[in-house]
Design a protein around this motif. Structure first.
Motif, PDB file in Angstrom:
ATOM      1  N   ASP A 163      58.089 -12.310 109.621  1.00  0.00           N
ATOM      2  CA  ASP A 163      58.643 -12.003 110.944  1.00  0.00           C
ATOM      3  C   ASP A 163      59.996 -11.320 110.856  1.00  0.00           C
ATOM      4  N   ASP A 164      60.357 -10.857 109.676  1.00  0.00           N
ATOM      5  CA  ASP A 164      61.615 -10.154 109.434  1.00  0.00           C
ATOM      6  C   ASP A 164      62.830 -11.067 109.629  1.00  0.00           C
ATOM      7  N   PRO A 224      62.412  -5.349 114.799  1.00  0.00           N
ATOM      8  CA  PRO A 224      61.709  -5.900 115.958  1.00  0.00           C
ATOM      9  C   PRO A 224      62.471  -7.062 116.564  1.00  0.00           C
ATOM     10  N   THR A 225      63.547  -6.736 117.344  1.00  0.00           N
ATOM     11  CA  THR A 225      64.402  -7.781 117.884  1.00  0.00           C
ATOM     12  C   THR A 225      63.964  -8.244 119.267  1.00  0.00           C
ATOM     13  N   ALA A 252      58.778  -5.541 118.806  1.00  0.00           N
ATOM     14  CA  ALA A 252      57.865  -6.206 117.882  1.00  0.00           C
ATOM     15  C   ALA A 252      56.448  -5.667 118.056  1.00  0.00           C
ATOM     16  N   GLU A 253      56.031  -5.465 119.328  1.00  0.00           N
ATOM     17  CA  GLU A 253      54.685  -4.931 119.580  1.00  0.00           C
ATOM     18  C   GLU A 253      54.572  -3.505 119.062  1.00  0.00           C
TER      19      GLU A 253
END
Length: 320
Positions: free
Chosen positions: A236-237, A273-274, A279-280
């Motif tokens: 998830d980074d 992707p914050t 993220a999508e």
């Protein structure tokens, strides 16, 4: 070793200890003073090196079993480079107890006589200034060459040491190369010291990677090639782990578990992707990249219909 040489050494040590300024000018003199004032040692002491019993050694080795498995190939390689020159390789725990060792059969008795063997306590509290103990006390790479030692009985040795830190940022071990050769020079020690430092960094890095097997490992540039600066980032980074130096470089918790943070926050950029939309978008871009731009294949990988994916691509600005 002649008695006069030992006496000269003892006089030098006590002169530095009793000096009002030597400890402030020299880290070596500061270690000598610690040996006397903090640990109550006498440079003339001729007691044998303390050995922990077999049960305690077994317990300590079990505690560090996974770490020792990671370190073993590196110890073998280092010994292959220095073993034929009369040097031994030792790995200790965080307090200076020798857990593992490499030396030639011909040197085994000599090293045992010097106390360089499994279970030996080479902490500064037990032996005064020495490669292992001083490295662990000061948490830095050191070379203690012959007369640098505190105890007169140890001045025939040269010791090159580097600390190894665990995934929690705490001191984990010391890597040592020792030699009792009378002809070993300080310039040769410098070469060995460089190998010790590089091997310690390699062990620390390998153990960090092994501790986060499912994470992406990022190697950061800290300006010091001799220090491991690694971050572990999950799917998830999120940053979930950092070596001791990475904790310093990125201003993270110095000890213990770190507070999970987005990698984009750590690296000071906003392209990760914050948010849900980002993220999508990142997920769709990855699926399209893996599918070579084939929308139908990407849709199947994402578990949605082709038409649904087209609508999402348009909403996300990926229509082209």
């Amino acid at each position: 070793m002649v008695i006069s040489e030992k006496k000269q050494h003892i006089d030098k040590i006590m002169g530095a200890v009793n000096s009002g300024s030597a400890a402030a000018r020299s880290s070596l003199a500061a270690s000598w003073r610690r040996s006397v004032e903090r640990h109550g040692l006498d440079p003339a002491d001729n007691i044998t090196v303390n050995l922990v019993n077999a049960s305690e050694l077994h317990e300590r080795r079990n505690k560090h079993d996974r770490f020792m498995m990671v370190a073993a190939p590196k110890l073998d390689h280092l010994f292959g480079l220095v073993g034929n020159s009369g040097c031994g390789v030792l790995l200790t725990d965080e307090v200076g107890i020798v857990l593992d060792q490499r030396c030639t059969d011909a040197d085994t008795d000599t090293f045992k006589e010097w106390g360089l063997c499994l279970g030996a306590d080479w902490s500064e509290a037990a032996e005064g200034t020495n490669g292992i103990g001083t490295c662990l006390t000061e948490k830095r790479q050191v070379t203690i060459h012959r007369n640098d030692h505190f105890l007169a009985r140890n001045i025939g040795m040269s010791c090159m040491d580097a600390p190894i830190f665990g995934t929690d940022g705490r001191l984990l071990a010391a890597l040592d190369v020792s030699s009792a050769r009378a002809d070993q020079t300080e310039s040769y020690n410098q070469l060995i010291g460089a190998m010790v430092g590089q091997t310690a960094k390699s062990i620390e890095s390998d153990f960090f990677r092994a501790s986060f097997p499912r994470a992406r490992i990022v190697v950061a540039d800290s300006g010091d090639s001799d220090i491991a600066t690694l971050l572990a980032i999950d799917a998830d980074d999120i940053v979930i782990g950092a070596t001791r130096n990475a904790r310093k470089v990125f201003d993270l918790e110095l000890l213990g578990a770190i507070k999970p943070r987005p990698a984009s926050d750590i690296f000071g950029r906003e392209d990760g992707p914050t948010g849900f939309v980002k993220a999508e978008r990142a997920a769709v871009v990855r699926a399209l990249a893996r599918a070579g731009g084939n929308v139908s294949e990407a849709a199947r990988a994402l578990g949605v219909g082709r038409a649904t994916l087209y609508r999402r691509m348009k909403r996300l600005g990926l229509g082209d």
